[in-house]
Scaffold this active site. Structure first.
Site, PDB file in Angstrom:
ATOM      1  N   ASP A  61       6.584   1.947   4.591  1.00 39.29           N
ATOM      2  CA  ASP A  61       6.856   1.802   3.161  1.00 39.29           C
ATOM      3  C   ASP A  61       5.706   1.116   2.422  1.00 39.29           C
ATOM      4  O   ASP A  61       4.901   0.401   3.021  1.00 39.29           O
ATOM      5  CB  ASP A  61       8.110   0.944   2.947  1.00 39.29           C
ATOM      6  N   HIS A 207       5.691  -1.277   7.390  1.00 40.15           N
ATOM      7  CA  HIS A 207       4.999  -1.226   6.101  1.00 40.15           C
ATOM      8  C   HIS A 207       3.496  -1.045   6.299  1.00 40.15           C
ATOM      9  O   HIS A 207       2.921  -1.624   7.218  1.00 40.15           O
ATOM     10  CB  HIS A 207       5.252  -2.514   5.310  1.00 40.15           C
TER      11      HIS A 207
END
Length: 258
Positions: A61, A207
């Protein structure tokens, strides 16, 4: 004096307990909201893949990041595996080469809103614009629209679900494993969380952006250990669309058996 110190200690403990209870209550309420929408939109929301197959999906992400994303792509290429990147729309225009590389190397690109908004705190029109603008930003680079959407903060709202449904997309959450790598908990902590929590069909949340600007993030260091370990245990890495295909295939097989 001792009495005063004792009272102070008790006060601190009491406040800590109250704070913990409030935090726990918020988590419980969030869980209830999520469960409610998952029941209402069960065909739309993906939390896990086929638990009968030894497959996992790596998802990243908050990118693309000009420093960390290319390093992640290098590691994925090293082990010849594919992943899914949930990108922030406003970052796409500044990192077109990275998005193009992700696409050309066979990775999937998903929608993570344009400015990382909390959809449960925004209007229908705002959510629609955030999703639409990100779709357009990705298509302008890759020629294709993202098929899946991940809401920042795991926030869910009816408006968001209806917008995603109207666009024939899926909402993708994650299952079992959240290493909280964005908080830089330590390389060993990230590795331990993933390897202890991984199961068949697992969607792993990571991430490719980190506020701590080291030459190499903890996520990147952890990946070089996690990927070969999971491969050695027999896991196959798939993109989110592939994971959904496996789910649909499994459902069709079950229906044929009946």
């Amino acid at each position: 004096m001792k009495k005063a110190i004792y009272i102070l200690i008790l006060s601190v403990i009491s406040l800590s307990v109250i704070g913990f209870k409030n935090y726990s209550n918020k988590e419980v309420e969030a869980s209830k909201v999520e469960s409610s929408y998952i029941n209402d939109y069960e065909d739309l929301i993906i939390k896990c893949g086929n638990t009968n197959e030894k497959i996992v999906a790596l998802t990243f992400d908050d990118g693309p990041d000009e420093v960390f994303t290319p390093q992640i792509l290098d590691i994925l290429k090293k082990y010849n595996i594919k992943a899914t990147f949930y990108v922030i729309g406003e970052k796409v225009q500044y990192n077109k080469k990275i998005i193009k590389r992700e696409y050309e190397e066979g990775h999937e690109i998903g929608n993570h809103t344009y400015t990382h908004i909390n959809v449960s705190k925004n209007s229908y029109n705002k959510i629609k614009k955030e999703i639409k603008d990100t779709q357009s930003a990705v298509k302008s680079v890759t020629g294709t629209y993202p098929k899946t959407f991940r809401p920042p903060y795991r926030a869910i709202s009816k408006d968001m679900c209806e917008i995603i449904k109207s666009n024939n997309m899926n909402i993708v959450l994650w299952s079992y494993v959240d290493a909280r790598d964005w908080s830089s908990p330590g390389v060993s902590s990230i590795i331990k969380t993933i390897e202890n929590g991984v199961q068949n069909g697992c969607i792993i949340l990571l991430h490719d952006y980190n506020k701590i600007r080291n030459p190499k993030s903890q996520t990147i260091e952890a990946l070089d250990k996690i990927i070969p370990d999971l491969l050695e245990k027999g896991y196959k890495f798939v993109t989110i669309s592939e994971l959904i295909e496996h789910l649909e295939k499994n459902t069709n097989n079950e229906n044929n058996i009946k």
